[in-house]
Design an enzyme around this catalytic site. Sequence first.
Site, PDB file in Angstrom:
ATOM      1  N   HIS A 216      84.976   2.999  10.252  1.00 19.39           N
ATOM      2  CA  HIS A 216      86.126   3.580   9.556  1.00 19.39           C
ATOM      3  C   HIS A 216      86.139   5.097   9.776  1.00 19.39           C
ATOM      4  O   HIS A 216      85.091   5.746   9.668  1.00 19.39           O
ATOM      5  CB  HIS A 216      86.047   3.264   8.059  1.00 19.39           C
TER       6      HIS A 216
ATOM      7  N   ASN B  81      86.633   1.709  20.765  1.00 26.49           N
ATOM      8  CA  ASN B  81      85.305   1.370  20.226  1.00 26.49           C
ATOM      9  C   ASN B  81      84.723   0.144  20.920  1.00 26.49           C
ATOM     10  O   ASN B  81      83.520   0.077  21.159  1.00 26.49           O
ATOM     11  CB  ASN B  81      85.372   1.148  18.708  1.00 26.49           C
TER      12      ASN B  81
ATOM     13  N   GLY C 198      86.631  -6.087  -0.242  1.00 22.73           N
ATOM     14  CA  GLY C 198      87.488  -4.938  -0.529  1.00 22.73           C
ATOM     15  C   GLY C 198      87.983  -4.272   0.753  1.00 22.73           C
ATOM     16  O   GLY C 198      87.664  -4.698   1.868  1.00 22.73           O
TER      17      GLY C 198
ATOM     18  N   GLY D 129      91.231  -0.223  21.447  1.00 22.46           N
ATOM     19  CA  GLY D 129      89.966  -0.797  21.905  1.00 22.46           C
ATOM     20  C   GLY D 129      88.959   0.204  22.424  1.00 22.46           C
ATOM     21  O   GLY D 129      88.052  -0.158  23.180  1.00 22.46           O
TER      22      GLY D 129
HETATM   23  C1  GAR Z   1      89.176   3.794  14.967  1.00 21.66           C
HETATM   24  O1  GAR Z   1      89.284   5.163  14.777  1.00 21.66           O
HETATM   25  C2  GAR Z   1      88.676   3.128  13.727  1.00 21.66           C
HETATM   26  O2  GAR Z   1      87.797   3.904  13.011  1.00 21.66           O
HETATM   27  C3  GAR Z   1      89.947   2.914  12.967  1.00 21.66           C
HETATM   28  O3  GAR Z   1      90.873   2.516  13.937  1.00 21.66           O
HETATM   29  C4  GAR Z   1      90.561   3.158  15.168  1.00 21.66           C
HETATM   30  C5  GAR Z   1      90.537   2.103  16.241  1.00 21.66           C
HETATM   31  O4  GAR Z   1      90.417   2.704  17.477  1.00 21.66           O
HETATM   32  N1  GAR Z   1      89.767   1.911  11.973  1.00 21.66           N
HETATM   33  C6  GAR Z   1      90.322   1.951  10.765  1.00 21.66           C
HETATM   34  O5  GAR Z   1      91.079   2.841  10.416  1.00 21.66           O
HETATM   35  C7  GAR Z   1      89.929   0.814   9.854  1.00 21.66           C
HETATM   36  N2  GAR Z   1      90.351   1.036   8.517  1.00 21.66           N
HETATM   37  P1  GAR Z   1      90.062   1.852  18.770  1.00 21.66           P
HETATM   38  O6  GAR Z   1      91.011   0.661  18.798  1.00 21.66           O
HETATM   39  O7  GAR Z   1      90.328   2.780  19.915  1.00 21.66           O
HETATM   40  O8  GAR Z   1      88.645   1.448  18.680  1.00 21.66           O
END
Ligand code: GAR
Length: 353
Positions: free
Chosen positions: A270, A172, A304, A170
């Site tokens: 991503h 982000n 996708g 979490g």
């Molecule tokens: C982030 O780095 C995001 O870009 C990645 O998961 C992480 C989540 O971090 N998402 C993917 O790989 C989607 N394909 P968070 O839970 O600390 O935000």
Amino acid sequence: MVAAWRDQLDREEKKLVLTNGCFDLLHVGHVRYLREARALGDALVVALNGDASVRELKGEGRPMNTAEDRAEILCALECVDRVVVFDEKRATRVIDTIRPHLYAKGGDYTPESLNPEERAALDRANTEIRILSLVPGKSTSATLKRMQDDSGGGSKNKGPRLAVLGSGRGSNFEAIADAIDAGTLEAEIALVISDVAHSRILALAQERGIPAIHIEPGSEKGGRLSDAALKEIVDRLEAASVDLIALAGFMRIVRAPLLTAFPGRILNIHPSLLPKYPGLGAWRQALESGDTETGCTVHLVDAGVDTGKTLAQAKVPILPGDTAETLHARIQEQEHRLYPQVIAETWRAGLGQ
Ligand code: GAR
């Protein structure tokens, strides 16, 4: 004058229909209602509440338009034959004067729940009463609310009501919430959803007092959500009146009905420069490939895996000695800066259209 005209119609065995209301911001619901009222007889008179009575009925700040302007607009409608303005709160005097053959009223009324004074006047004039159903969702109040929401007037925030969907740490979500708190992102997080019951993202949301729920993802393979989970997610998002959805480490494939319920309104972040390295462990893929640069991408979500339209990217160098962890940490720094910024820009620009 209208009374004399009514008598003339009477002699011609024609019916005069009367309705009354404020008609402050004319919308399609009004037009359909007035057409329906006109079709009940041979002529339609609209008794229009004067400005003082609109204020009394609807509150300060109303009417939006003066009685003169409202009358002019109504007169321009083909289905309206005459407009009379009355200053009292109730149309009793108008009914007594005009003695219409038929009285049309819209909404939740029944003949019994009409205002007793107006009802007595209608009975005196031997007027037939017809209640017309309103067009759902079309009302002056709903129009005003939409206008206020769009401009921020009267509502707490000018930006979107967000939902954040995540499966893990979490960070982000935190970055988005921090940007809102700091005033750099005008938005409100209305709901956080996770497919993982004890995920940190849910705990963080709860600490901040943000509604946070776990939705059981079902047992489908390959990151797919079950139909029941998708339906529950859509129901929850709609109940929370969400404008925009931010996927933040949500490790599930999104599909209809979620995609169709929020077309062009779902964003994802991503950890690679898409279209390179979609899917899981993107930073690891970049490191192992020997690239000297990677980064992160914010994109619109389609059916996708990480394939939707790119909205913005940030680059991150891959340094000698980088491990998967150090590289992911540097990518995340950029994610935390980029995501709130793109949410704000996308909303301002009309949701990526
Ligand atoms: C982030 O780095 C995001 O870009 C990645 O998961 C992480 C989540 O971090 N998402 C993917 O790989 C989607 N394909 P968070 O839970 O600390 O935000």
